[in-house]
Design a protein around this motif. Structure first.
Motif, PDB file in Angstrom:
ATOM      1  N   CYS A  86       0.844  -1.196   0.000  1.00 57.32           N
ATOM      2  CA  CYS A  86       0.000   0.000   0.000  1.00 57.32           C
ATOM      3  C   CYS A  86       0.883   1.251   0.000  1.00 57.32           C
ATOM      4  CB  CYS A  86      -0.905  -0.003   1.221  1.00 57.32           C
ATOM      5  SG  CYS A  86      -1.883   1.498   1.419  1.00 57.32           S
ATOM      6  N   PRO A  87       0.688   2.195  -0.936  1.00 56.81           N
ATOM      7  CA  PRO A  87       1.521   3.398  -0.960  1.00 56.81           C
ATOM      8  C   PRO A  87       1.233   4.354   0.195  1.00 56.81           C
ATOM      9  CG  PRO A  87      -0.208   3.553  -2.606  1.00 56.81           C
ATOM     10  CD  PRO A  87      -0.301   2.180  -2.032  1.00 56.81           C
ATOM     11  N   ILE A  88       0.124   4.164   0.907  1.00 59.44           N
ATOM     12  CA  ILE A  88      -0.224   5.055   2.006  1.00 59.44           C
ATOM     13  C   ILE A  88       0.454   4.628   3.301  1.00 59.44           C
ATOM     14  CG2 ILE A  88      -2.131   5.999   3.368  1.00 59.44           C
ATOM     15  CD1 ILE A  88      -3.945   5.595   0.964  1.00 59.44           C
ATOM     16  N   CYS A  89       0.358   3.327   3.628  1.00 59.68           N
ATOM     17  CA  CYS A  89       0.892   2.850   4.907  1.00 59.68           C
ATOM     18  C   CYS A  89       2.049   1.870   4.761  1.00 59.68           C
ATOM     19  CB  CYS A  89      -0.219   2.200   5.728  1.00 59.68           C
ATOM     20  SG  CYS A  89      -0.886   0.681   4.986  1.00 59.68           S
ATOM     21  N   SER A  90       2.198   1.274   3.581  1.00 58.78           N
ATOM     22  CA  SER A  90       3.257   0.286   3.317  1.00 58.78           C
ATOM     23  C   SER A  90       3.205  -0.878   4.296  1.00 58.78           C
ATOM     24  CB  SER A  90       4.642   0.942   3.372  1.00 58.78           C
ATOM     25  OG  SER A  90       4.752   1.982   2.426  1.00 58.78           O
ATOM     26  N   GLY A  91       2.015  -1.156   4.806  1.00 57.56           N
ATOM     27  CA  GLY A  91       1.896  -2.208   5.801  1.00 57.56           C
ATOM     28  C   GLY A  91       1.351  -3.513   5.269  1.00 57.56           C
ATOM     29  N   SER A  92       0.750  -3.500   4.081  1.00 61.84           N
ATOM     30  CA  SER A  92       0.156  -4.716   3.545  1.00 61.84           C
ATOM     31  C   SER A  92       0.003  -4.565   2.035  1.00 61.84           C
ATOM     32  CB  SER A  92      -1.213  -4.976   4.193  1.00 61.84           C
ATOM     33  OG  SER A  92      -1.794  -6.152   3.673  1.00 61.84           O
ATOM     34  N   GLU A  93      -0.299  -5.680   1.366  1.00 62.35           N
ATOM     35  CA  GLU A  93      -0.532  -5.617  -0.075  1.00 62.35           C
ATOM     36  C   GLU A  93      -1.761  -4.760  -0.363  1.00 62.35           C
ATOM     37  OE1 GLU A  93      -0.932  -9.616  -1.374  1.00 62.35           O
ATOM     38  OE2 GLU A  93       1.227  -9.956  -1.522  1.00 62.35           O
ATOM     39  N   GLU A  94      -1.647  -3.990  -1.420  1.00 65.06           N
ATOM     40  CA  GLU A  94      -2.728  -3.045  -1.741  1.00 65.06           C
ATOM     41  C   GLU A  94      -3.796  -3.733  -2.578  1.00 65.06           C
ATOM     42  OE1 GLU A  94      -3.143   1.439  -3.574  1.00 65.06           O
ATOM     43  OE2 GLU A  94      -2.270  -0.149  -4.799  1.00 65.06           O
TER      44      GLU A  94
ATOM     45  N   PHE B 255      -6.585  10.575  -2.918  1.00 65.53           N
ATOM     46  CA  PHE B 255      -5.369  10.834  -2.135  1.00 65.53           C
ATOM     47  C   PHE B 255      -4.295   9.798  -2.474  1.00 65.53           C
ATOM     48  CE2 PHE B 255      -2.752   9.903   1.589  1.00 65.53           C
ATOM     49  CZ  PHE B 255      -2.251  11.163   1.895  1.00 65.53           C
ATOM     50  N   ARG B 256      -4.680   8.561  -2.626  1.00 67.23           N
ATOM     51  CA  ARG B 256      -3.730   7.514  -2.983  1.00 67.23           C
ATOM     52  C   ARG B 256      -3.097   7.793  -4.327  1.00 67.23           C
ATOM     53  NH1 ARG B 256      -3.663   3.845  -7.561  1.00 67.23           N
ATOM     54  NH2 ARG B 256      -2.603   1.905  -6.924  1.00 67.23           N
ATOM     55  N   ASN B 257      -3.889   8.228  -5.329  1.00 66.78           N
ATOM     56  CA  ASN B 257      -3.340   8.516  -6.659  1.00 66.78           C
ATOM     57  C   ASN B 257      -2.397   9.713  -6.639  1.00 66.78           C
ATOM     58  OD1 ASN B 257      -4.758   6.382  -7.799  1.00 66.78           O
ATOM     59  ND2 ASN B 257      -6.532   7.671  -8.330  1.00 66.78           N
ATOM     60  N   ARG B 258      -2.767  10.759  -5.903  1.00 68.25           N
ATOM     61  CA  ARG B 258      -1.885  11.928  -5.826  1.00 68.25           C
ATOM     62  C   ARG B 258      -0.578  11.589  -5.107  1.00 68.25           C
ATOM     63  NH1 ARG B 258      -6.783  14.343  -4.409  1.00 68.25           N
ATOM     64  NH2 ARG B 258      -6.101  14.475  -2.223  1.00 68.25           N
ATOM     65  N   LEU B 259      -0.657  10.702  -4.128  1.00 70.54           N
ATOM     66  CA  LEU B 259       0.538  10.285  -3.406  1.00 70.54           C
ATOM     67  C   LEU B 259       1.521   9.564  -4.332  1.00 70.54           C
ATOM     68  CD1 LEU B 259       1.716  10.303  -0.501  1.00 70.54           C
ATOM     69  CD2 LEU B 259       0.724   8.015  -0.219  1.00 70.54           C
ATOM     70  N   ILE B 260       0.985   8.859  -5.328  1.00 69.19           N
ATOM     71  CA  ILE B 260       1.842   8.104  -6.244  1.00 69.19           C
ATOM     72  C   ILE B 260       2.361   8.976  -7.384  1.00 69.19           C
ATOM     73  CG2 ILE B 260       1.876   6.194  -7.907  1.00 69.19           C
ATOM     74  CD1 ILE B 260      -0.134   4.743  -6.169  1.00 69.19           C
ATOM     75  N   PHE B 261       1.486   9.811  -7.966  1.00 67.77           N
ATOM     76  CA  PHE B 261       1.815  10.475  -9.216  1.00 67.77           C
ATOM     77  C   PHE B 261       2.230  11.938  -9.061  1.00 67.77           C
ATOM     78  CE2 PHE B 261      -1.300   7.117 -10.334  1.00 67.77           C
ATOM     79  CZ  PHE B 261      -0.497   6.359 -11.158  1.00 67.77           C
ATOM     80  N   ASP B 262       1.823  12.614  -7.985  1.00 68.11           N
ATOM     81  CA  ASP B 262       2.192  14.028  -7.831  1.00 68.11           C
ATOM     82  C   ASP B 262       3.641  14.154  -7.351  1.00 68.11           C
ATOM     83  OD1 ASP B 262      -0.336  14.549  -8.605  1.00 68.11           O
ATOM     84  OD2 ASP B 262      -1.015  15.419  -6.713  1.00 68.11           O
ATOM     85  N   SER B 263       4.244  15.270  -7.725  1.00 66.44           N
ATOM     86  CA  SER B 263       5.643  15.508  -7.320  1.00 66.44           C
ATOM     87  C   SER B 263       5.745  15.837  -5.837  1.00 66.44           C
ATOM     88  CB  SER B 263       6.235  16.643  -8.150  1.00 66.44           C
ATOM     89  OG  SER B 263       5.449  17.825  -8.017  1.00 66.44           O
ATOM     90  N   SER B 264       4.739  16.516  -5.282  1.00 67.85           N
ATOM     91  CA  SER B 264       4.733  16.853  -3.850  1.00 67.85           C
ATOM     92  C   SER B 264       3.643  16.060  -3.143  1.00 67.85           C
ATOM     93  CB  SER B 264       4.483  18.353  -3.651  1.00 67.85           C
ATOM     94  OG  SER B 264       3.253  18.727  -4.240  1.00 67.85           O
ATOM     95  N   PRO B 265       3.890  15.597  -1.923  1.00 66.00           N
ATOM     96  CA  PRO B 265       2.897  14.775  -1.219  1.00 66.00           C
ATOM     97  C   PRO B 265       1.654  15.586  -0.851  1.00 66.00           C
ATOM     98  CG  PRO B 265       4.710  15.323   0.237  1.00 66.00           C
ATOM     99  CD  PRO B 265       5.118  15.779  -1.132  1.00 66.00           C
ATOM    100  N   PRO B 266       0.461  15.017  -0.965  1.00 64.77           N
ATOM    101  CA  PRO B 266      -0.768  15.728  -0.605  1.00 64.77           C
ATOM    102  C   PRO B 266      -0.930  15.846   0.906  1.00 64.77           C
ATOM    103  CG  PRO B 266      -1.262  13.478  -1.249  1.00 64.77           C
ATOM    104  CD  PRO B 266       0.206  13.672  -1.493  1.00 64.77           C
TER     105      PRO B 266
END
Length: 557
Positions: A432-440, A507-518
C-alpha cells in the motif's frame, strides 16, 4: 379494371406508393415510385397490364403523368432477370445504383455488414477522442444511455442487425466508456456485458444493442397480433397471410426475417408470443381454440384431442360459451384421454365470466398490458446478460461518477497494485503506498488501511452512529443495513461513505503520481464540504450548512 383493386394510393414528399390487389394472382404486389424510380417487391404472377392501368388511373385522378422513359425500375427481394423482364415490358430502364429514402438505403441486403457502414460511421463520429478525454466517467455513461443508444434506432427498428455489426458497435461503446481512443488498447477492468446488465442484475443499466434491436422488431409482431383493424395488419395479411410462423418460400421477406427471430428467441428461452394473450370481455373477437386467452397456451395446443373433434375451429368464445362444449363437435366425446381433456376444459370454463366490454390484447411484461420496447429490451437483457448476485446500489444524492466508482470498487475492478500485478504489470512493490503495511487491494485501501479507518470512524462520530470494524464491502453492507435511520437519511450517509472512498482513492493517486505529497489533514474537510454540496443540490428539500455539520442524522427530507 375488373381484374384489380387499388387498395392504397398516397403521396408522401412527392413520392407515390400504390398497393395493387390482383384478383388473378396469389399475392399483393407492390409498386413504389420515388424520384423517377419504380420499386417492385415480392411479385408473383404479376399482371403487367393491370399495373399500367393503375398508373393510368392515377394520371386521370391526379392529373400527373409518370414519364416511364425517364423512370428506372429497382427490385427488392426479386431476382434480377425478373426485374429486367418487368422493365422491358413496362417501358423503363433498370436502376443499377441504390438510393436513400428516409435515411435507409433502398435495395440493400441488410443481412450483410456493408450496408451498416453508415450506421457504424455515425456512431464513431459521435465518439470523438476529445469527448472521451474531457468527459468524466459519469458523463460518458450518460452519453451512452441517451445519444449513443438512440443513434441507430431508425435502422434497428426495421432490420435485424448482423452479429458482426452488433459486436463492432458494442466495441465502440466499450472503448468510449473506458475513455480509450479507438486505435489504442487499455486494460479492461470489467467486462462490457456486465456494464450492459440492468442495475437489479448488478450492472449499470446501459442495455445492449442486441436487446434493443430484438425489442424493436417484436413491436411489429405485437402490432400484427393485437390490432386486426390496423392498416399494418391488413397489408401483412394480404401479402403473407395471417400465420405467425416463417415461410420458406418468403425467406427474403423482411416480415419473414422478423418471424424467424421470434422462433430464435423462443428457442433461447424468450417466448414472445406466450407473453401476448387475449383478455376476454364479451368474447366476440376472441377465437376459442386458436387464441391464447386463458392459461399459458391456446386450447388447440392444450386439448388437441378435443380440437380434432371441433367442426368450427374459428368459433368465438362468445359462441362457444353460449352453448354446451360438445354442441359443435362432430361426435360425442369418448372415454379415455378425450374424457379427461373434456373434464379439464369444463373445469377451466367454469371459472370464466364474460363481461359487456370488448376483448383486448395484453402484454404480460408491461404493467398496463400494452407493448413496451423498454420492458421487452430489459427482459431480453436480463435473460441473456450475466447477472451479479448483489444488485447495484445507486445513490441519487451524489454524482454519477461517484456511483460508478463505488460500483467498480465493490466488484474489485480498480487498478490497485495487487490487481495490476495479477495482470502482468511490472511494479516496484505491491504494498500500500499510504501505509506500506500490507498488499494493496480494494479491501485494504478502503477498510484496513489506517487512513481509511480514521476517516470512517470520524464519519460515524459525525453522524452519531456506532462504528463496527469492517474489513470488506460485504461486511460494511451488513453493518450498514442494521443502522436505524429513515431510508432517505440513510441514503445521505451512504452517499457520504461513497464520497469518502472517492477522496481516499484520490489521495492515494496523488501520493503516487504528484511531485509533492498531498495534505492528509484536509481529506475529511473535503469529504464534508463536497458531500454537502452534492447532496444539497440533488435533494428536493433544502437543508442548511449548520444542520449538515451539527445534526446530519436529524435532517428532514
Amino acid at each position: 379494371m375488373e381484374s384489380l383493386h387499388l387498395s392504397v394510393c398516397r403521396a408522401v414528399n412527392d413520392r407515390l406508393f400504390t398497393g395493387i390487389r390482383l384478383h388473378d394472382s396469389i399475392s399483393l404486389s407492390h409498386l413504389f415510385y420515388a424520384d423517377d424510380a419504380l420499386l417492385i417487391g415480392e411479385w408473383s404472377d404479376v399482371n403487367l397490364r393491370g399495373i399500367i392501368q393503375v398508373l393510368n388511373c392515377f394520371r386521370l385522378a391526379s392529373g400527373l403523368h409518370i414519364n416511364l422513359n425517364k423512370s428506372q425500375l429497382l427490385g427488392v427481394g426479386v431476382q434480377q432477370h425478373v426485374v429486367v423482364d418487368m422493365a422491358n415490358s413496362i417501358g423503363c430502364s433498370v436502376m443499377q445504383n441504390k438510393f436513400r429514402y428516409l435515411g435507409v438505403m433502398v435495395g440493400e441486403c441488410m443481412s450483410r455488414s456493408k450496408p451498416w457502414d453508415d450506421v457504424v460511421a455515425k456512431l464513431k463520429a459521435r465518439l470523438s477522442k476529445w469527448k472521451a478525454k474531457t468527459l468524466s466517467i459519469g458523463g460518458r455513461l450518460t452519453l451512452l444511455k441517451s445519444v449513443l443508444g438512440a443513434s441507430p434506432l431508425y435502422n434497428m427498428s426495421l432490420f435485424k442487425v448482423p452479429k458482426g455489426v452488433l459486436k463492432e458497435m458494442e466495441s465502440i461503446r466499450n472503448n468510449f466508456f473506458k475513455g480509450a481512443n479507438l486505435s489504442e488498447k487499455k486494460i479492461t477492468w470489467v467486462a462490457w456485458d456486465k456494464v450492459l446488465a440492468s442495475k437489479k442484475k448488478g450492472g449499470l443499466g446501459v442495455a445492449s444493442f442486441y436487446g434493443l434491436n430484438r425489442a424493436l422488431l417484436l413491436k411489429w409482431v405485437w402490432r400484427f397480433v393485437s390490432n386486426e383493424d390496423s392498416l399494418w395488419f391488413r397489408v401483412i395479411q394480404a401479402i403473407h397471410g395471417s400465420r405467425i410462423d416463417p415461410q420458406p418460400s418468403l425467406s427474403l421477406s423482411l416480415w419473414n426475417t422478423i418471424l424467424k427471430e421470434v422462433i430464435v428467441l423462443k428457442n433461447r428461452g424468450f417466448d414472445f408470443l406466450a407473453k401476448c394473450s387475449k383478455r376476454v370481455g364479451n368474447g366476440s373477437n376472441t377465437q376459442f381454440w386458436l387464441d391464447n386467452w386463458i392459461g399459458g397456451n391456446s386450447f388447440c395446443q392444450a386439448f388437441p384431442r378435443l380440437f380434432a373433434l371441433e367442426t368450427n375451429r374459428n368459433i368465438s368464445v362468445e359462441e362457444k360459451m353460449a352453448a354446451d362444449v360438445e354442441s359443435s363437435f362432430r361426435r360425442h366425446v369418448r372415454g379415455g384421454v378425450e374424457m379427461v381433456q373434456l373434464n379439464d376444459l369444463v373445469s377451466i370454463l367454469d371459472t370464466v365470466l364474460l363481461s359487456p366490454y370488448p376483448d383486448r390484447w395484453v402484454y404480460s411484461l408491461s404493467t398496463d398490458g400494452t407493448f413496451s420496447v423498454k420492458d421487452t429490451r430489459s427482459s431480453i437483457d436480463d435473460m441473456f446478460l450475466p447477472s451479479h448476485n448483489v444488485p447495484t446500489r445507486w445513490v441519487k444524492g451524489v454524482p454519477i461518477k461517484i456511483n460508478v466508482f463505488f460500483w467498480k470498487a465493490r466488484r474489485d475492478c480498480l487498478p490497485t497494485r495487487l490487481n495490476l500485478f495479477k495482470r502482468g504489470v511490472t511494479l516496484d512493490s505491491v504494498l500500500c503506498p499510504i501505509c506500506s503495511g500490507s498488499e494493496e487491494d480494494v479491501s485494504h485501501v478502503f477498510f484496513q488501511c489506517p487512513l481509511a479507518q480514521v476517516i470512517l470512524k470520524r464519519i460515524c462520530r459525525w453522524w452519531e452512529v456506532v462504528w463496527q470494524h469492517c474489513s470488506s464491502f460485504s461486511e460494511w453492507l451488513s453493518w450498514f443495513s442494521d443502522i436505524r435511520l429513515s431510508s432517505k437519511v440513510k441514503g445521505l450517509i451512504e452517499g457520504v461513505f461513497m464520497v469518502a472512498w472517492w477522496f481516499i482513492w484520490g489521495f492515494r493517486n496523488r501520493l503516487i503520481f504528484d511531485s509533492s505529497p498531498p495534505n492528509r489533514s484536509v481529506i475529511f474537510d473535503d469529504i464534508v464540504s463536497h458531500s454537502f454540496l452534492w447532496c444539497h443540490n440533488r435533494c428536493n428539500k433544502v437543508f442548511t450548512w449548520d444542520s449538515w455539520l451539527k445534526n446530519p442524522n436529524l435532517i428532514s427530507l
